[in-house]
Enzyme design. Structure first.
Site, PDB file in Angstrom:
ATOM      1  N   SER A 206       0.835  -1.193   0.000  1.00  0.00           N
ATOM      2  CA  SER A 206       0.000   0.000   0.000  1.00  0.00           C
ATOM      3  C   SER A 206       0.870   1.243   0.000  1.00  0.00           C
ATOM      4  O   SER A 206       2.063   1.173  -0.302  1.00  0.00           O
ATOM      5  CB  SER A 206      -0.949  -0.030   1.199  1.00  0.00           C
ATOM      6  OG  SER A 206      -1.949   0.947   1.063  1.00  0.00           O
ATOM      7  N   ASN A 207       0.290   2.383   0.337  1.00  0.00           N
ATOM      8  CA  ASN A 207       1.039   3.645   0.388  1.00  0.00           C
ATOM      9  C   ASN A 207       0.429   4.531   1.464  1.00  0.00           C
ATOM     10  O   ASN A 207      -0.643   4.225   1.975  1.00  0.00           O
ATOM     11  CB  ASN A 207       1.021   4.313  -0.997  1.00  0.00           C
ATOM     12  CG  ASN A 207      -0.383   4.648  -1.433  1.00  0.00           C
ATOM     13  OD1 ASN A 207      -1.064   5.443  -0.802  1.00  0.00           O
ATOM     14  ND2 ASN A 207      -0.855   4.019  -2.501  1.00  0.00           N
ATOM     15  N   PRO A 208       1.131   5.624   1.834  1.00  0.00           N
ATOM     16  CA  PRO A 208       0.668   6.394   2.999  1.00  0.00           C
ATOM     17  C   PRO A 208      -0.457   7.392   2.729  1.00  0.00           C
ATOM     18  O   PRO A 208      -0.692   8.266   3.562  1.00  0.00           O
ATOM     19  CB  PRO A 208       1.929   7.125   3.466  1.00  0.00           C
ATOM     20  CG  PRO A 208       2.891   7.068   2.342  1.00  0.00           C
ATOM     21  CD  PRO A 208       2.404   6.125   1.308  1.00  0.00           C
TER      22      PRO A 208
END
Ligand code: C5P
Length: 396
Positions: A206-208
């Site tokens: 995923s990513n932030p």
């Protein structure tokens, strides 16, 4: 910012009014406060006066020794009257046009806009008389915020419809009420948040992304009168009121949900940080740990926005680009490749903006060649600037 008269009537939720007053002042509004005698059984005049930063309008002060009448003065002062908490009795009087106390007289004396935050027992709220009064007030252009479902105040009453909305939400609702409805009629699809690309049932890539930028667009569009569907990856943000929220996890799921709604939409703002890759295979069982190096094979995700751009028709399409270095040229490339009207360029690695932050500093690139560098501002303000262009292209 507005001149707001907060009018408290008799309910235990009146204890929340000082907090409401403080929030309104912090948001830049000029406030005055009125309290009915029953309200003053729950909250003291002193706490109201301190929170409002001025005297409380009470029944005793209605007609002044100098001949001035407070109901006229208050009606002239207020851009909006927010009755919070509002009893069934206060709603009924206003619906009927009675004017035998300071609040009802103020409302009848020409208050420009009126919003109600009902708080009462569920049975009283659902009573046909109350519902008829609410309909009447809405027909007069008044707004009614809530009530919410939850624990009711009176002992032994359990849960029900009848709680006053929390002060934070009332401030949001009031803001929406006062916002001009320049996007009325627009059907807008917004995407937000990250996607999760699962390797097995408990691990994902995923990513932030916090989702804040997309949520800000959805909320701003709602406040401006648009009908909004928000398709969002996993975020910690509460569902915005007045928006249909569709929660998804993976990029493929996001694509499916967006494609379902695409024919309905007149505009799409694609603020989601879609993962570019997903694991080539997803294991049905959690994979046990092994003490060895391992390789993960990834396959590219579809470019959702590019796909939507291929069936653009007369829809307005907005994309985002997160770049370093040669950002402007790359963003321009994406604007054309994805067949967009507008692309919003964010900078990676810039202190205090972008991913996860409440602020953003962006450049807007338009298909007609215009380039606007916006100063650092809240994501909500950025959202409004984006929507100004959505409106322009939608109406073109
Ligand atoms: O090409 P790039 O990923 O930088 O483009 C970003 C824009 O494209 C964003 O608006 C993002 O939401 C969208 N996007 C997409 N599907 C992908 C990757 C990005 O719709 N797989």
């Amino acid at each position: 910012m507005a001149r707001v008269l907060v009018a408290a009537t008799g309910g235990v939720a009146a204890i929340k009014v000082p907090h409401l007053l403080r929030l309104l002042r912090a948001a830049g509004h000029e406030v005055r406060v009125l309290a009915t005698p029953r309200a003053l059984e729950f909250v003291t005049p002193l706490s109201l006066a301190v929170a409002a930063g001025g005297e409380v309008a009470t029944e005793e002060a209605w007609f002044r020794p100098d001949g001035r009448a407070l109901h006229i003065e208050l009606a002239r002062f207020a851009d909006v009257v927010l009755v919070a908490p509002a009893t069934a009795d206060a709603l009924a009087k206003a619906a009927l046009g009675l004017a035998d106390d300071l609040l009802s007289a103020t409302l009848l004396a020409g208050a420009k806009r009126v919003a109600w935050a009902p708080a009462m027992n569920q049975a009283m709220w659902l009573a046909p008389q109350t519902q008829a009064h609410v309909e009447r007030l809405k027909a007069l252009g008044h707004a009614v915020f809530g009530p919410a479902y939850g624990p009711l105040a009176a002992v032994g009453e359990g849960e029900g419809w009848g709680r006053m909305l929390e002060p934070e939400e009332l401030v949001e609702r009031l803001h929406a009420f006062l916002t001009p409805k320049d996007l009325q009629g627009l059907r807008l699809l917004v995407s937000a948040g990250p996607t999760r690309e699962y390797l097995d049932p408990v691990r994902f890539l995923s990513n932030p992304s916090s989702g804040r930028m997309g949520y800000a667009v959805a909320e701003a569009a709602r406040d401006r009168g648009a009908e909004v569907v928000l398709v969002t990856g996993p975020t910690c943000l509460p569902d915005p009121w007045g928006v249909e929220v569709v929660r998804v996890e993976s990029a493929l799921e996001m694509r499916d949900r967006l494609r379902e709604r695409y024919p309905w939409a007149q505009g799409v703002v694609m603020a989601a940080a879609v993962a570019d890759y997903r694991p080539a295979e997803v294991l049905a069982e959690k994979e046990p740990k092994v003490e060895a190096e391992r390789t993960l094979r990834l396959v590219p995700n579809p470019d959702i926005l590019k796909e939507l751009g291929q069936e653009k028709g007369d829809k307005v399409l907005v994309g985002f680009a997160m770049e370093t270095g040669e950002g402007l040229e790359r963003a321009k490339g994406k604007l054309w490749r994805k067949n967009l009207d507008l692309i919003v360029l964010n900078w990676v690695n810039r202190e205090g903006v972008g991913f996860g932050s409440p602020e953003n500093e962006v450049v807007l690139l338009l298909k007609d060649g215009r380039i606007l560098e916006l100063p650092r501002m809240s994501k909500r303000q950025v959202a409004d600037r984006i929507l100004d262009f959505v409106k322009e292209f939608w109406q073109a």
